[in-house]
Motif scaffolding. Structure first.
Motif, PDB file in Angstrom:
ATOM      1  N   GLY A 382      -5.399 -28.494 -16.753  1.00 35.31           N
ATOM      2  CA  GLY A 382      -4.728 -29.809 -16.564  1.00 35.31           C
ATOM      3  C   GLY A 382      -4.529 -30.185 -14.975  1.00 35.31           C
ATOM      4  O   GLY A 382      -4.647 -31.310 -14.792  1.00 35.31           O
ATOM      5  N   ILE A 383      -4.200 -29.042 -14.160  1.00 39.94           N
ATOM      6  CA  ILE A 383      -3.741 -29.396 -12.721  1.00 39.94           C
ATOM      7  C   ILE A 383      -5.200 -29.872 -11.825  1.00 39.94           C
ATOM      8  O   ILE A 383      -5.097 -30.881 -11.498  1.00 39.94           O
ATOM      9  N   ILE A 384      -6.071 -28.951 -12.382  1.00 38.05           N
ATOM     10  CA  ILE A 384      -7.359 -29.574 -11.884  1.00 38.05           C
ATOM     11  C   ILE A 384      -7.987 -30.734 -12.157  1.00 38.05           C
ATOM     12  O   ILE A 384      -8.361 -31.800 -11.460  1.00 38.05           O
ATOM     13  N   SER A 385      -7.787 -31.177 -13.534  1.00 38.53           N
ATOM     14  CA  SER A 385      -7.912 -32.608 -13.881  1.00 38.53           C
ATOM     15  C   SER A 385      -7.263 -33.538 -13.190  1.00 38.53           C
ATOM     16  O   SER A 385      -7.743 -34.736 -12.854  1.00 38.53           O
ATOM     17  N   GLY A 386      -5.789 -33.318 -12.978  1.00 35.83           N
ATOM     18  CA  GLY A 386      -4.967 -34.364 -12.400  1.00 35.83           C
ATOM     19  C   GLY A 386      -5.250 -34.600 -11.110  1.00 35.83           C
ATOM     20  O   GLY A 386      -5.149 -35.371 -10.445  1.00 35.83           O
ATOM     21  N   ILE A 387      -5.739 -33.412 -10.260  1.00 32.21           N
ATOM     22  CA  ILE A 387      -6.150 -33.631  -8.898  1.00 32.21           C
ATOM     23  C   ILE A 387      -7.409 -34.387  -9.140  1.00 32.21           C
ATOM     24  O   ILE A 387      -7.418 -35.498  -8.221  1.00 32.21           O
ATOM     25  N   ASN A 388      -8.227 -34.272  -9.775  1.00 27.87           N
ATOM     26  CA  ASN A 388      -9.525 -34.892  -9.947  1.00 27.87           C
ATOM     27  C   ASN A 388      -9.388 -36.519 -10.131  1.00 27.87           C
ATOM     28  O   ASN A 388     -10.024 -37.527  -9.509  1.00 27.87           O
ATOM     29  N   GLU A 389      -8.430 -36.912 -11.037  1.00 29.93           N
ATOM     30  CA  GLU A 389      -7.937 -38.101 -11.317  1.00 29.93           C
ATOM     31  C   GLU A 389      -6.911 -38.668 -10.445  1.00 29.93           C
ATOM     32  O   GLU A 389      -6.529 -40.021 -10.541  1.00 29.93           O
ATOM     33  N   GLY A 390      -6.392 -37.947  -9.255  1.00 29.61           N
ATOM     34  CA  GLY A 390      -5.450 -38.659  -8.265  1.00 29.61           C
ATOM     35  C   GLY A 390      -3.999 -38.507  -8.667  1.00 29.61           C
ATOM     36  O   GLY A 390      -3.137 -39.133  -8.162  1.00 29.61           O
ATOM     37  N   ARG A 391      -3.985 -37.805 -10.010  1.00 25.59           N
ATOM     38  CA  ARG A 391      -2.317 -37.879 -10.299  1.00 25.59           C
ATOM     39  C   ARG A 391      -1.612 -36.858  -9.798  1.00 25.59           C
ATOM     40  O   ARG A 391      -0.306 -36.899  -9.562  1.00 25.59           O
ATOM     41  N   ILE A 392      -2.369 -35.504  -9.595  1.00 23.84           N
ATOM     42  CA  ILE A 392      -1.684 -34.574  -8.517  1.00 23.84           C
ATOM     43  C   ILE A 392      -2.274 -34.766  -7.193  1.00 23.84           C
ATOM     44  O   ILE A 392      -3.597 -34.940  -6.927  1.00 23.84           O
TER      45      ILE A 392
END
Length: 564
Positions: A382-392
């Motif tokens: 989820g963290i990696i996806s969040g980074i990719n989507e700009g949320r993290i």
């Protein structure tokens, strides 16, 4: 229990034990070469000859079963004369290689020559000459002239490594060992034959001629190669690790360790790519700065993000104490719910001897400590996806190289507004980092790790850093007694400005307004034992050198959470 008498001392033994096993269990040393407690009995060196009353001739203690009421003499005139004769026989053709032999200082033949030999030889003919410096495999060198044909190496390959690669050839006075045709001594545990060779016939090709054993310090620690957690000795000279050797622990690794752990888990400690001091990225280049500046810059930049925009990735490579502070730092200081670590599994690496497919040393420890997301938090994926989507937008990464583990992550991590990394060495991930803190390696700090079976084991400093040297300020070398020379060498050798991760996070937490304080890793472990059920009742003293097994069901490890 049945009893026997050895040299006037009555001892108990377990039914089925041999004389040498019963003696060893009771602290009585009977000289031996070919016998090893974990190998089958060969009885071919004859060094363990003893005089047993009512027996017509001397018997070898390694294959003679102990019997109730047996009276044994290992120090009477008859036994001593036999040992002297055996030693004279061994030394007839043995070369005088002690000045150049790597085994000098830990050689049974050398020790026994002083303890059990006549001190002179009646042999005047020229010694037999055999092949020297024979590479049996990629990691082991053989010297035929030094070999006493004890067969330990052959039996180890057959019985422990389960790979028959060695055998005797040219039986008789020309006998020597060799690999089978078309074979090499290259099984995953091949270098254990160096440890069990009682003379200098088999040597470690990686360690040859680097140091005498008496010039090194040996330090108890734990191998970092996989989740087995083999007990090891770290051998250090001039503040550099020169070799690792296995340390006996029957509950974990017995007498053995694999070649991967022996060769590939320590060389980064004194590598040229070690991070020497904190670094900030300025004009696209990582630049070395002081600790105060790096802490201030990191704290200032972290404050620019909301807690939902920050994630922390812990590590299965750091100690339990490090991960305990990581959890506190993420949840209490940064207030983020996004916390996890990267699990690694390599089925091709594992086997049914020692090696585990989990190739990290402390993944179970990370789980037990609570390196996991909160209910609304993101896990690693989820963290990696969040980074990719700009949320993290900000990531604090602890002692792991994500890009080397998965090169596809490089483009994703490049999207971060802030990447902070604790690392001992520069790597592919630090190349993208905005702030890099130098972390101590396993050989430079105190702490605990937990193997896959729940054994909590200690690591201790074997080499020094600038941080660990601060504790020596003001001490006089005269107060260090026999260690004065060692510390003097350290002062002249390269020392990295690195700190344990828990100290780095506490320093950063202080700038962020936290009042959490610990002076020692032991203080952290003491609190862990108070608030985490799995650790209750433990302290560093109770762990000792061999560790303590957790009193929990390891299968339920994911259900164990840190107390709030």
């Amino acid at each position: 229990m049945p009893k026997i008498i050895i040299d006037g001392k009555e001892i108990e033994f377990k039914p089925g034990q041999t004389v040498i096993e019963a003696a060893a269990d009771n602290g009585i040393d009977i000289p031996h070469f070919c016998w090893h407690p974990k190998l089958s009995v060969s009885g071919n060196c004859r060094m363990c000859l003893v005089d047993i009353e009512k027996m017509p001739k001397l018997a070898i203690a390694c294959s003679t079963l102990a019997a109730d009421g047996m009276i044994i003499h290992s120090q009477n005139e008859k036994a001593i004369h036999a040992r002297n004769a055996v030693m004279e026989f061994f030394l007839i053709n043995h070369p005088l290689d002690c000045p150049i032999c790597d085994e000098a200082g830990e050689c049974k033949l050398q020790d026994y020559a002083y303890q059990h030999s006549t001190g002179e030889s009646r042999f005047v003919e020229e010694k037999n000459h055999k092949d020297k410096r024979v590479p049996l495999g990629p990691n082991v060198m053989f010297d035929g002239e030094r070999c006493i044909s004890c067969s330990r190496c052959i039996r180890f390959c057959d019985e422990i490594a389960k790979d028959a690669e060695l055998t005797f050839v040219q039986r008789g006075d020309r006998v020597t060992i060799s690999t089978y045709p078309g074979e090499e001594l290259d099984n995953p545990y091949a270098m254990n034959v160096v440890d069990i060779c009682p003379v200098g016939a088999l040597t470690n090709r990686d360690f040859r001629f680097k140091s005498r054993v008496w010039d090194m310090s040996s330090n108890k620690s734990i191998c970092q190669g996989c989740a087995r957690g083999c007990n090891i000795e770290i051998w250090v000279r001039d503040n550099q690790i020169l070799r690792l050797t296995p340390r006996q622990n029957e509950k974990v690794n017995s007498f053995w360790m694999c070649d991967h752990g022996r060769l590939n888990t320590f060389k980064y400690v004194n590598s040229e790519n070690r991070i020497d001091g904190p670094h900030l990225r300025r004009e696209g280049v990582l630049t070395k700065v002081g600790w105060d500046e790096s802490f201030a810059q990191c704290a200032s930049r972290l404050k620019a993000f909301s807690k939902n925009e920050i994630a922390v990735i812990g590590s299965p490579y750091v100690t339990c104490e490090d991960n305990f502070i990581i959890s506190k730092f993420a949840k209490s200081i940064l207030g983020t719910m996004h916390l996890d670590f990267l699990r690694r599994n390599n089925p091709a690496f594992g086997d049914d001897i020692l090696r585990r497919s989990d190739v990290t040393p402390n993944s179970l420890g990370a789980e037990l400590i609570g390196i996991a997301p909160s209910k609304q938090g993101l896990n690693f994926e989820g963290i990696i996806s969040g980074i990719n989507e700009g949320r993290i937008k900000a990531l604090y990464l602890i002692e792991d190289d994500l890009i080397s583990a998965d090169s596809s992550l490089e483009n994703i991590l490049a999207k971060l507004d802030l990447l902070v990394v604790n690392s001992s060495n520069f790597n592919r991930t630090t190349e993208l980092a905005d702030i890099v803190f130098p972390a101590s390696t396993f050989a430079e700090k105190n702490g605990t790790i937990i193997n896959f079976e729940g054994w909590v084991q200690r690591i201790k400093p074997a080499v020094t850093t600038v941080e660990s040297d601060r504790s020596l300020d003001g001490l006089e070398l005269s107060r260090l007694d026999k260690f004065g020379t060692q510390f003097d060498r350290w002062n002249k050798s390269l020392k990295f400005d690195a700190r344990p991760t828990w100290k780095i996070l506490l320093g950063l937490s202080a700038i962020l307004g936290s009042k959490i304080k610990y002076n020692l890793a032991e203080d952290i472990f003491r609190e862990m034992a108070t608030v985490i059920p799995a650790f209750r009742g433990m302290d560093y003293d109770s762990l000792g050198d061999l560790g303590v097994q957790l009193k929990v069901d390891i299968k339920q490890k994911n259900k164990i959470a840190q107390a709030e």
